[in-house]
Scaffold this active site. Structure first.
Site, PDB file in Angstrom:
ATOM      1  N   ASP A  19       0.752  -1.142  -0.060  1.00  0.00           N
ATOM      2  CA  ASP A  19      -0.048   0.063  -0.035  1.00  0.00           C
ATOM      3  C   ASP A  19       1.043   1.233  -0.015  1.00  0.00           C
ATOM      4  O   ASP A  19       2.200   1.042   0.481  1.00  0.00           O
ATOM      5  CB  ASP A  19      -0.774  -0.012   1.129  1.00  0.00           C
ATOM      6  CG  ASP A  19      -1.842   1.235   1.225  1.00  0.00           C
ATOM      7  OD1 ASP A  19      -2.221   1.742   0.253  1.00  0.00           O
ATOM      8  OD2 ASP A  19      -1.616   1.658   2.485  1.00  0.00           O
ATOM      9  N   ASP A  21      -0.282   4.994   1.074  1.00  0.00           N
ATOM     10  CA  ASP A  21      -0.345   5.935   2.209  1.00  0.00           C
ATOM     11  C   ASP A  21      -0.267   5.279   3.358  1.00  0.00           C
ATOM     12  O   ASP A  21      -1.179   4.362   3.807  1.00  0.00           O
ATOM     13  CB  ASP A  21      -1.581   6.839   2.008  1.00  0.00           C
ATOM     14  CG  ASP A  21      -1.904   7.469   0.876  1.00  0.00           C
ATOM     15  OD1 ASP A  21      -0.896   8.287   0.435  1.00  0.00           O
ATOM     16  OD2 ASP A  21      -2.989   7.199  -0.249  1.00  0.00           O
TER      17      ASP A  21
END
Ligand SMILES: [Mg+2]
Length: 249
Positions: A19, A21
């Site tokens: 991922d 963020d």
């Protein structure tokens, strides 16, 4: 030949799906702040000055974090019993629609990113370098439509063989997290089976995606003290920083 010893991963993992963020970059706090400004302005206008504020920890984690932008708007508003018309994707930021609120939030995020710049988690940079040095392949899997710009701004674009972000997902018609489709697409693009891929996520919606996709390993990255919730949503292991995975047991 890949070698997962020393990477904190089970045998047989050939690829790592990260991922963006909150895992690679410290942008979760920027997103939470932009959502809060967006929703609080909307709720104040709707309910008056004694409106119930958006909680940038609990509401953010539960309803917004990791989801595609429009899904975040719908999910949070539904938690307050509010339903808005969808509107159009290019609605202005003051339109009282799902897309209008999403666009208001995105404008604020871009403003905050430009003002403050984006920082990376050094532990993640070390970990990504280590897995690549061991011959594993890497992908970034993000709901963000700004993923490429953010990676470029920190000089990290070249560290990922594949990118499945909000723009790619929209092009291919892939539903976002908590559905596993974007992670599965990244594994496919890297030429590995789901059992050969490890997922690295900080969001509860990301854990759900990891579990639903039956991936080989799911690592929860706990930046805010929610280790129990990450485990409850399907993490195989929770760390506070990815560099912990490089430590000898
Ligand atoms: Mg995240």
């Amino acid at each position: 030949m890949t070698e997962t010893t020393g990477l904190g991963l089970p045998k047989g993992i050939l690829a790592c799906l990260f991922d963006l963020d909150g895992v690679i970059t410290k942008t979760a706090v920027v997103h939470a702040a932009a959502w809060k400004r967006t929703f609080d302005a909307f709720l104040r206008q709707r309910d008056g000055t004694d409106f119930r504020q958006f909680d940038d920890i609990t509401d953010y984690d539960e309803y917004v974090d990791g989801r595609p932008r429009a899904d975040g708007v719908r999910t949070f508003l539904a938690s307050r019993g509010i339903e808005l018309p969808e509107g159009e994707p290019d609605d202005p930021p003051d339109a009282p629609t799902v897309h209008g609120l999403g666009n208001r939030k995105n404008g604020l995020v871009l403003e905050l990113i430009r003002e403050g710049g984006v920082e990376v988690y050094e532990g993640t940079m070390r970990y990504v370098a280590a897995v690549r040095a061991h011959g594993l392949r890497t992908a970034v899997v993000s709901s963000s439509a700004n993923c490429r710009e953010v990676l470029r701004s920190v000089g990290a674009e070249h560290l990922f063989d594949v990118r499945v972000d909000g723009i790619v997902a929209a092009d291919r018609g892939l539903p976002g997290k908590p559905r596993p489709d974007t992670f599965l697409a990244a594994a496919r693009d890297l030429g590995v089976e789901r059992q050969e891929a490890a997922v690295f996520e900080d969001a509860l919606a990301g854990m759900d995606a990891g579990r639903a996709g039956h991936f080989g390993y799911v690592v929860g990255v706990d930046r805010v003290g929610q280790a129990d919730a990450l485990y409850a949503h399907g993490a195989d292991r929770v760390v506070r920083d990815l560099a912990e995975l490089l430590e000898r047991p």
